[in-house]
Write a protein that holds these residues in place. Structure first.
Motif, short mmCIF file in Angstrom:
data_model
loop_
_atom_site.label_atom_id
_atom_site.label_comp_id
_atom_site.label_asym_id
_atom_site.label_seq_id
_atom_site.Cartn_x
_atom_site.Cartn_y
_atom_site.Cartn_z
N MET A 1 -2.58 -4.72 -18.84
CA MET A 1 -2.30 -5.21 -20.46
C MET A 1 -1.51 -6.56 -20.67
O MET A 1 -2.11 -7.45 -21.76
CB MET A 1 -1.87 -3.44 -21.31
CG MET A 1 -1.74 -3.99 -22.40
SD MET A 1 -3.56 -3.99 -23.31
CE MET A 1 -3.89 -2.83 -23.57
N ASP A 2 -0.24 -6.34 -20.02
CA ASP A 2 0.80 -7.43 -20.30
C ASP A 2 -0.51 -8.88 -19.94
O ASP A 2 -0.09 -10.22 -20.46
CB ASP A 2 1.74 -7.70 -19.15
CG ASP A 2 2.30 -6.59 -19.58
OD1 ASP A 2 2.85 -6.25 -20.71
OD2 ASP A 2 3.33 -5.95 -19.10
N ALA A 3 -1.16 -9.17 -18.90
CA ALA A 3 -2.40 -10.51 -18.49
C ALA A 3 -2.95 -10.18 -19.68
O ALA A 3 -3.17 -11.52 -19.45
CB ALA A 3 -2.57 -10.37 -17.05
N LEU A 4 -3.43 -9.14 -19.90
CA LEU A 4 -5.13 -9.88 -20.93
C LEU A 4 -3.93 -10.03 -22.06
O LEU A 4 -4.80 -11.59 -23.16
CB LEU A 4 -5.39 -8.62 -21.23
CG LEU A 4 -6.38 -7.91 -20.00
CD1 LEU A 4 -6.88 -6.78 -20.20
CD2 LEU A 4 -7.50 -9.18 -19.95
N GLU B 1 -6.68 -10.89 -32.85
CA GLU B 1 -8.04 -10.83 -32.11
C GLU B 1 -7.99 -8.76 -31.53
O GLU B 1 -7.27 -9.05 -30.46
CB GLU B 1 -7.61 -12.03 -31.48
CG GLU B 1 -8.08 -13.51 -32.42
CD GLU B 1 -9.65 -13.87 -32.88
OE1 GLU B 1 -10.51 -13.11 -32.39
OE2 GLU B 1 -9.70 -14.12 -33.94
N ASP B 2 -9.33 -8.95 -30.87
CA ASP B 2 -9.43 -7.82 -30.16
C ASP B 2 -9.20 -7.78 -28.16
O ASP B 2 -9.79 -8.91 -28.44
CB ASP B 2 -10.45 -7.17 -30.20
CG ASP B 2 -11.03 -6.16 -31.33
OD1 ASP B 2 -9.35 -6.63 -32.54
OD2 ASP B 2 -11.80 -6.31 -32.26
N ALA C 1 -6.01 -3.24 -27.40
CA ALA C 1 -5.00 -4.23 -28.08
C ALA C 1 -5.42 -4.94 -29.16
O ALA C 1 -6.75 -5.78 -29.33
CB ALA C 1 -4.08 -4.90 -26.94
N GLU C 2 -4.47 -5.45 -30.07
CA GLU C 2 -4.95 -6.29 -31.18
C GLU C 2 -3.62 -7.20 -30.90
O GLU C 2 -2.56 -7.44 -31.21
CB GLU C 2 -4.72 -5.89 -32.60
CG GLU C 2 -6.24 -5.35 -32.50
CD GLU C 2 -6.46 -4.37 -34.33
OE1 GLU C 2 -5.70 -5.02 -34.67
OE2 GLU C 2 -6.78 -3.99 -34.80
N GLU D 1 0.11 -5.26 -31.63
CA GLU D 1 -0.38 -3.46 -31.41
C GLU D 1 -1.16 -3.20 -30.06
O GLU D 1 -2.48 -3.65 -30.20
CB GLU D 1 -1.27 -3.32 -32.39
CG GLU D 1 -1.24 -1.60 -32.99
CD GLU D 1 -2.54 -1.35 -34.17
OE1 GLU D 1 -2.20 -0.60 -33.95
OE2 GLU D 1 -2.93 -2.53 -34.56
N ARG D 2 -0.73 -2.61 -28.84
CA ARG D 2 -1.39 -2.15 -27.78
C ARG D 2 -1.77 -0.96 -27.83
O ARG D 2 -0.93 0.62 -29.23
CB ARG D 2 -0.19 -1.57 -26.67
CG ARG D 2 -0.03 -3.18 -26.26
CD ARG D 2 1.46 -2.43 -25.11
NE ARG D 2 2.19 -4.29 -24.82
CZ ARG D 2 2.11 -4.49 -23.12
NH1 ARG D 2 1.20 -4.11 -23.15
NH2 ARG D 2 2.85 -5.66 -23.62
N LYS D 3 -2.88 -0.66 -28.39
CA LYS D 3 -3.01 0.95 -28.30
C LYS D 3 -2.89 1.87 -26.94
O LYS D 3 -2.89 2.09 -25.68
CB LYS D 3 -5.14 1.25 -28.36
CG LYS D 3 -5.42 0.29 -29.54
CD LYS D 3 -5.11 0.09 -31.03
CE LYS D 3 -6.04 -0.93 -32.17
NZ LYS D 3 -5.26 -0.31 -33.65
#
Length: 638
Positions: free
Chosen positions: A88-91, A48-49, A43-44, A626-628
């Motif tokens: 992913m939401d938490a990160l 930021e990565d 994700a970005e 942006e979620r990959k």
């Protein structure tokens, strides 16, 4: 305490709670977590990565925690897709808050950082911060001071963000009354549970269905990447077993540490308790106490009076006898009185939080130092342990130094401290079955770039307060697509379960429709595979039903015009439940002042958490994210 608070205790509030013990959590792999593979991006966030390493580390730990929690029920309760989304939401939220703090120049001073670290009990000795202990604990966990303090500083900055919002939270009397009405509400409940298992057993699955499922879910049947480790284990217990002990040394140890082998003085007492539940009862209690004192003065038996008057149900039937106890075991006022009395003396009234006590001291058992012969085995065990403790940290430092200086082999480090090199079974990022490979810090280190990709020794990793390991990767087993033949039996079980869950839900729907017509009672609908439960009045805080079912019951619509309401709920097990709500009693504010104060505090905290969550969500909504797609299937960092 409050169901409503439980409902909000997820997402960022969970992170805040974890943050309150961050100094302990940090010892479980933060340094290695920060060293993971940073090539693959999942994700970005505002350019930021968020890396695959970040994602997989948190995903693997959360998955392992849930598997430990649910055991064999894991696959039924936890959906991998939802777990990945939650991680992913938490990160993303964490990254958004970090960026906000950076953009607003939020800083943690060296003094603040020092105060936080020095106040952590884990780094203290005799109640004070100990620099040597601090460095030893970091060393045991493969951390260096700079990395650890950087992580603490980052956490404290992010926590400030939430505290800015939570500090302004307030609550009103109306909100408190509303909370009490909900929290202490009771519901009169029945339910039907439709068991999925009979449908599973009857389900017929075709070869075509198995093939189709396999084709559509191939990613679920990949044997993940695994590693085999070589490791050396340094254990205090092993060191203790090797300590040489002679009789003279043991006697000297006994003489120098006699306090450890001395049984403290104990006293036995009986009491008569007159409870005081409110200030208005104080005068009545004192009056009763005086009546009892008069009877005692007239020669009446203490034990008989205890049986008649005492409000302590645990001791009244035994004449008020409390048995033997040592100093410090009772509440302070009671304790002080007992250990200042003479044998067979009866005290003046002693007031504690429970009420008024009349105490009779019935026995004094003096302290006694046990003879050497009686405690020789125990003394030897303690002696070995103390000697092992001293040796452990010396050898740990030596092990860590050599493993680092000669990082291409474990042999020099193992030889230096006389340890055997052992080999693990293969294990994935979820971990293995033994104490070494199931340890989160070991898993993180094993899959780190330094250990797995570069082939170097790890630093010493603490797997318990009494043991540390140094690891290196002996073999990497690449992930592999399983064939249909290998997973056919598993797929058939999955499809049978899906068929059972579906049939259970369909039957529950039919039962629900029958009940809505109003021409049948719920109890009349029970049959094989359909269980009827007459629950009766149920409160939110109960241990009679699964928490998920309780939550569904209290979310169900209330009865209208005296008519029950019906709701269908799917249990995490796959069974379906038809819930009947007959009546509802609204709760009221408690009379207990302490409980009321606790509720007010909880309501303010809940309001603060809700405001902080809303603020974070607003920040996330404004961020360029942006979620990959790779985070949904990624198995290993490549």
């Amino acid at each position: 305490m409050l169901q409503s608070i439980r409902n909000h205790a997820q997402g960022w509030i969970a992170w805040v709670i974890v943050g309150l013990i961050i100094l302990t959590f940090a010892l479980f792999g933060i340094d290695q977590y920060a060293k993971g593979d940073k090539i693959v991006v999942v994700a970005e966030v505002n350019g930021e990565d968020v890396t695959a390493s970040d994602f997989l580390t948190l995903y693997s730990r959360q998955k392992a925690r849930l598997k430990n929690q649910f055991g064999e029920m894991y696959d039924q309760v936890v959906k991998d897709e939802q777990l990945r989304d939650d991680v992913m939401d938490a990160l993303i939220e964490s990254e958004v808050v970090r960026q906000w703090a950076d953009s607003h120049n939020m800083m943690i001073s060296n003094q603040q950082l020092s105060a936080t670290i020095e106040s952590a009990e884990v780094f203290q000795k005799d109640g004070k911060f100990d620099q040597q202990r601090y460095q030893e604990i970091l060393l045991q966990n493969g951390l260096n001071v700079a990395r650890f303090e950087h992580e603490q500083r980052q956490f404290l900055i992010e926590n400030q963000n939430r505290q800015l919002t939570m500090a302004s939270a307030i609550s009103s009397d109306a909100q408190l009354a509303q909370l009490a009405a909900l929290q202490f509400q009771q519901r009169d409940v029945n339910y039907l549970r439709v068991d999925q298992r009979p449908f599973m057993q009857k389900a017929q699955i075709t070869e075509e269905e198995i093939q189709t499922y396999y084709n559509n879910h191939k990613e679920d049947f990949i044997t993940p990447e695994q590693v085999v480790l070589s490791y050396v284990l340094l254990s205090k217990q092993d060191l203790a077993d090797k300590v040489k002990v002679d009789e003279e040394a043991l006697k000297q140890f006994y003489q120098a540490n006699k306090d450890q082998f001395t049984q403290p003085e104990k006293r036995q007492a009986s009491h008569i308790l007159i409870k005081v539940d409110a200030e208005s009862q104080d005068a009545d209690a004192q009056k009763t106490i005086k009546e009892i004192q008069a009877k005692l003065a007239a020669g009446e038996d203490f034990a008989k009076l205890a049986k008649t008057y005492s409000d302590d149900p645990g001791s009244a039937n035994m004449g008020g006898d409390l048995g033997l106890f040592q100093q410090g075991m009772m509440v302070p006022a009671f304790d002080k009185a007992v250990f200042s009395m003479k044998l067979n003396e009866i005290s003046e009234p002693v007031k504690t939080e429970f009420g008024y006590h009349l105490i009779k001291l019935t026995k004094i058992q003096p302290k006694k130092t046990q003879d050497f012969a009686d405690v020789k085995a125990e003394a030897e065990k303690i002696y070995r342990r103390q000697q092992a403790d001293k040796q452990y940290f010396d050898e740990l430092e030596q092990l860590n130094t050599i493993a680092y200086e000669q990082a291409d082999s474990l042999i020099p480090a193992a030889d230096a401290v006389g340890l055997e090199i052992k080999t693990t079974e293969p294990f994935s990022r979820v971990g293995g079955d033994d104490d070494v490979t199931s340890n989160g810090k070991v898993i993180t280190a094993a899959y780190s770039e330094e250990v797995k990709k570069s082939g170097l020794n790890s630093s010493a990793i603490e797997i318990s307060p009494d043991a540390s390991v140094v690891i290196r990767v002996k073999k990497v087993i690449d992930e592999k697509q399983q064939t249909l033949a290998e997973v056919k039996v598993d797929i058939e079980k999955i499809l049978k379960r899906e068929a059972g869950v579906k049939a259970s839900a369909e039957l529950a729907k039919k039962l629900h429709e029958q009940l809505l017509k109003g021409d049948q009672k719920m109890a009349d609908l029970k049959k094989d595979g359909v269980e009827f439960s007459n629950v009766g009045w149920l409160e939110r805080e109960n241990r009679r039903l699964l928490p998920q079912l309780t939550q569904a019951i209290f979310k169900a619509p209330k009865p209208k015009d005296g008519q029950p309401t019906y709701t269908i709920y799917a249990l995490p097990t796959g069974d379906s439940v038809v819930i009947e709500i007959l009546r509802v009693k609204e709760g009221s504010l408690p009379d207990d002042k302490a409980q009321l104060a606790q509720m007010k505090s909880a309501l303010v905290q809940l309001a603060g958490v809700s405001e902080a969550d809303a603020r974070v969500q607003a920040m996330v909504a404004k961020a360029d994210i942006e979620r990959k797609e790779n985070y949904k299937t990624i198995k290993s960092a490549r």
